[in-house]
Design a protein around this motif. Structure first.
Motif, PDB file in Angstrom:
ATOM      1  N   ALA C 134       0.847  -1.204   0.000  1.00  0.00           N
ATOM      2  CA  ALA C 134       0.000   0.000   0.000  1.00  0.00           C
ATOM      3  C   ALA C 134       0.876   1.245   0.000  1.00  0.00           C
ATOM      4  CB  ALA C 134      -0.924   0.003   1.218  1.00  0.00           C
ATOM      5  N   TRP C 135       1.873   1.263   0.867  1.00  0.00           N
ATOM      6  CA  TRP C 135       2.721   2.456   0.979  1.00  0.00           C
ATOM      7  C   TRP C 135       3.614   2.628  -0.256  1.00  0.00           C
ATOM      8  CZ3 TRP C 135       8.201   2.984   2.141  1.00  0.00           C
ATOM      9  CH2 TRP C 135       8.574   4.350   2.276  1.00  0.00           C
ATOM     10  N   TRP C 208      -4.684  -1.492  -8.917  1.00  0.00           N
ATOM     11  CA  TRP C 208      -4.305  -2.443  -7.864  1.00  0.00           C
ATOM     12  C   TRP C 208      -2.960  -2.042  -7.302  1.00  0.00           C
ATOM     13  CZ3 TRP C 208      -7.372  -5.946  -5.670  1.00  0.00           C
ATOM     14  CH2 TRP C 208      -8.539  -6.288  -6.357  1.00  0.00           C
ATOM     15  N   PRO C 209      -2.737  -2.124  -5.997  1.00  0.00           N
ATOM     16  CA  PRO C 209      -3.601  -2.666  -4.944  1.00  0.00           C
ATOM     17  C   PRO C 209      -4.881  -1.848  -4.756  1.00  0.00           C
ATOM     18  CG  PRO C 209      -1.345  -2.349  -4.145  1.00  0.00           C
ATOM     19  CD  PRO C 209      -1.439  -1.695  -5.477  1.00  0.00           C
ATOM     20  N   ALA C 259      -0.922   6.491 -16.253  1.00  0.00           N
ATOM     21  CA  ALA C 259      -0.521   6.950 -14.926  1.00  0.00           C
ATOM     22  C   ALA C 259      -1.008   5.947 -13.888  1.00  0.00           C
ATOM     23  CB  ALA C 259      -1.100   8.326 -14.645  1.00  0.00           C
ATOM     24  N   PHE C 260      -0.095   5.536 -13.030  1.00  0.00           N
ATOM     25  CA  PHE C 260      -0.462   4.606 -11.963  1.00  0.00           C
ATOM     26  C   PHE C 260      -1.409   5.304 -10.980  1.00  0.00           C
ATOM     27  CE2 PHE C 260       0.259   2.383  -7.921  1.00  0.00           C
ATOM     28  CZ  PHE C 260      -0.142   1.127  -8.321  1.00  0.00           C
ATOM     29  N   ASN C 261      -2.450   4.596 -10.539  1.00  0.00           N
ATOM     30  CA  ASN C 261      -3.505   5.265  -9.777  1.00  0.00           C
ATOM     31  C   ASN C 261      -4.021   4.425  -8.616  1.00  0.00           C
ATOM     32  OD1 ASN C 261      -5.269   7.341  -9.208  1.00  0.00           O
ATOM     33  ND2 ASN C 261      -6.869   6.553 -10.567  1.00  0.00           N
ATOM     34  N   ALA C 262      -3.127   3.886  -7.828  1.00  0.00           N
ATOM     35  CA  ALA C 262      -3.533   3.054  -6.700  1.00  0.00           C
ATOM     36  C   ALA C 262      -2.675   3.424  -5.488  1.00  0.00           C
ATOM     37  CB  ALA C 262      -3.384   1.579  -7.050  1.00  0.00           C
ATOM     38  N   PRO C 263      -3.043   2.975  -4.294  1.00  0.00           N
ATOM     39  CA  PRO C 263      -4.150   2.103  -3.938  1.00  0.00           C
ATOM     40  C   PRO C 263      -5.523   2.714  -4.242  1.00  0.00           C
ATOM     41  CG  PRO C 263      -2.542   2.133  -2.168  1.00  0.00           C
ATOM     42  CD  PRO C 263      -2.132   3.181  -3.152  1.00  0.00           C
ATOM     43  N   ALA C 264      -6.363   1.881  -4.873  1.00  0.00           N
ATOM     44  CA  ALA C 264      -7.718   2.296  -5.217  1.00  0.00           C
ATOM     45  C   ALA C 264      -8.688   1.733  -4.181  1.00  0.00           C
ATOM     46  CB  ALA C 264      -8.054   1.781  -6.609  1.00  0.00           C
ATOM     47  N   ILE C 265      -9.958   1.986  -4.410  1.00  0.00           N
ATOM     48  CA  ILE C 265     -10.980   1.381  -3.560  1.00  0.00           C
ATOM     49  C   ILE C 265     -11.976   0.712  -4.477  1.00  0.00           C
ATOM     50  CG2 ILE C 265     -12.258   3.573  -3.390  1.00  0.00           C
ATOM     51  CD1 ILE C 265     -13.011   2.651  -0.496  1.00  0.00           C
TER      52      ILE C 265
END
Lengths: 103, 204, 267
Positions: C134-135, C208-209, C259-265
């Motif tokens: 996550a971090w 993801w994550p 563009a990376f876009n996580a952690p998502a929900i």
């Protein structure tokens, strides 16, 4: 001991917007585990937020609130640099208080 | 369920004409890597990674379709596998069929093999007006029986299609429910009734 | 005018009751997702992940702060957008979790068994990998995906991953491609990204994550593959196995440029 809350507080035009994430299982007491046994209820019952010694939010919660709850509220008269403090107490008497500086 | 058939697999690649030796090497290597990367858990044994003709032929990217000869072979083999009920009755109870169509459990390593599997039809097909939570991987089956009637031929087709979809359409995405032992004969009868019975929600 | 238009639309909708009830359910789900965007509990995992990264742990009593995620020891920002990649010190391709295990073993002195004993968390049995992922992934938010397949071992992983993506097996004859090979499909009401196309691969991989509301847990890409294979009725995918790294390489490379876009929900 529960994990710390994540508190973000931003002052804008005399209003402080506060966002709080709490780490809590929030078990309803209605759920059964794999062995068919009821999982005991464990949820936050009261939440309060304090600014300069004054309560700016007080809430009573129940088992309908989701796991890892998110709370957002606004209050007037807070200033940048001041502190806001949030406390929750659950039905087992466990509690946690965390503070944040208003940005 | 399925036995490895390396000879057929090789033959297939030659016949398919779409595979250079390196492609075949990569496919073999991928299979070896997969065998080393999974572990047997519960009912999900490692032999689930052994492919039959339909599985290996329908695994060639970029498309899941195959040439006419292979398609014909797959359909012929799978058609021969269909077993119709000894009592000749193809229609069961559509109410039970509706429950089977709703249930998505069965055959996962997390499932108890003692419990009956579901057909999970709604995951991919629209089937009734009242169930709005349906998937779109397969075609809508709304009014399936109303459109086709309830003749012996339609009953045999419907039962056979659920038993082994690849008998009618090689490389179909649909599981071969009877052929691979996912559903029992009685369950497939119930699903056939769900699709064909005029009283079933499918035909309202 | 607006009132008239609304009425006209309402009339139209009445004619397609079944279609619109499905459509409104989809809209409601979209609204629900929108409401979830604020206050993603993934934040709680991110906070814990940073602590785990900096904590002195293992027999050698050192932190992971010297762990090289590909951009040099200790460099976290942007690292996830270039994973999986070939690491010369291990002479193989590694994804994030595999690299973390490597660092736990080589830097912190843990045994492989100790390091990998809890890949996925459940309630109070929490996974360090979920927190760390996550971090670390949050430190790549906004960075363009830029995965290389120029090293022969990276190219090999990509090709193996592609084969596995189309591999049909098990009692249900399912491959990854069964659900993720066509555009505009859904399973029940869940939209399925077409991972064989650029847009779908980008949307799927860069989210993801994710914090899964239905589980109350943060899940990593290793978990995503593990649970897809469970539902494919395959045997159990081993954590950080070669197949998992190959598939991740295939999917991450296909997401390049986004563009990376996580952690998502997610639901």
């Amino acid at each position: 001991m529960a994990d710390p809350m994540r508190i973000r507080a931003v002052a804008r035009d005399g209003v402080v917007n506060v966002k709080v994430l709490m780490s809590h299982e929030m078990e309803t007491g209605q759920r059964k585990d794999g062995a068919g046994q009821l999982v005991p209820a464990h949820f936050i019952q009261s939440v309060s937020a304090t600014h300069n010694g004054k309560v700016v939010l007080s809430a009573q919660w129940g088992p309908a609130v989701s796991k890892n709850p998110f709370l957002e509220f606004n209050f007037k008269a807070g200033q940048k640099g001041e502190r806001i403090s949030v406390t929750w107490v659950d039905n087992k008497g466990e509690q946690r208080t965390d503070e944040a500086t208003i940005n | 369920m399925t036995q490895p058939r390396p000879l057929l697999l090789v033959l297939l690649f030659v016949l398919g004409g779409c595979a250079t030796p390196t492609e075949l090497d990569i496919a073999k290597q991928a299979h070896e890597v997969m065998r080393a990367s999974f572990k047997e858990t519960g009912q999900a044994t490692l032999d689930r990674l052994n492919q039959d003709l339909a599985q290996s032929a329908c695994s060639i990217p970029p498309s899941t379709s195959v040439n006419k000869e292979i398609a014909a072979t797959i359909e012929k083999e799978n058609m021969a596998s269909i077993r119709y009920p000894a009592d000749g009755k193809l229609l069961g109870d559509w109410k039970s069929g509706e429950r089977i169509a709703q249930s998505g459990v069965g055959k996962q390593f997390s499932d108890d093999p003692k419990n009956a599997s579901g057909g999970n039809c709604y995951a991919c097909h629209q089937m009734s007006k009242q169930e709005i939570s349906f998937g779109t991987i397969g075609p809508s089956l709304l009014g399936f029986g109303k459109l086709r009637g309830n003749s012996e031929a339609i009953q045999r087709y419907t039962y056979g299609k659920i038993w082994n979809a690849q008998a009618y359409s090689a490389c179909s995405n649909m599981p071969r429910f009877g052929h691979n032992g996912i559903l029992t004969e009685a369950q497939i009868k119930d699903l056939t009734a769900l699709l064909l019975d005029p009283a079933s929600p499918v035909n309202q | 005018m607006t009132v008239f238009r609304t009425l006209a639309i309402a009339g139209l909708l009445l004619g397609y009751a079944a279609v619109t009830s499905a459509q409104s359910a989809v809209d409601e789900i979209a609204k629900y997702r929108q409401q979830l965007q604020d206050g993603n509990p993934a934040d709680l995992w991110e906070a814990r992940g940073e602590d785990v990264w900096k904590q002195k742990r293992g027999p050698k009593g050192v932190s992971l702060e010297r762990c090289d995620l590909g951009l040099g020891p200790g460099v976290v920002t942007g690292a996830y957008a270039q994973l999986p990649r070939y690491f010369s010190d291990a002479d193989r391709v590694m994804d994030l979790e595999t690299r973390l295990v490597h660092c736990m073993v080589t830097l912190q002195g843990m045994s492989l068994a100790d390091a990998t004993k809890r890949p996925f968390g459940s309630g109070t049995n929490r996974s360090d990998f979920e927190a760390l992922a996550a971090w670390i992934t949050a430190e790549s938010r906004g960075t363009k995906m830029n995965v290389s397949i120029s090293h022969p071992k990276e190219a090999q992983a990509y090709r193996l991953g592609e084969k596995m993506f189309y591999f049909r097996g098990g009692p249900h004859d399912f491959a990854c491609a069964t659900c993720h090979g066509e555009s505009g499909k859904r399973i029940r009401l869940q939209d399925l990204p077409n991972l064989t196309e650029k847009a779908g691969a980008q949307l799927g991989y860069t989210t993801w994550p994710a914090y899964r509301v239905s589980q109350g847990e943060l899940r990593t890409f290793q978990w995503r593959l593990y649970d897809c294979f469970r539902q494919q009725r395959f045997p159990e995918l081993k954590f950080t196995s070669e197949a998992s790294i190959a598939l991740t390489t295939f999917l991450a490379y296909n997401a390049n440029g986004a563009a990376f876009n996580a952690p998502a929900i997610k639901r």
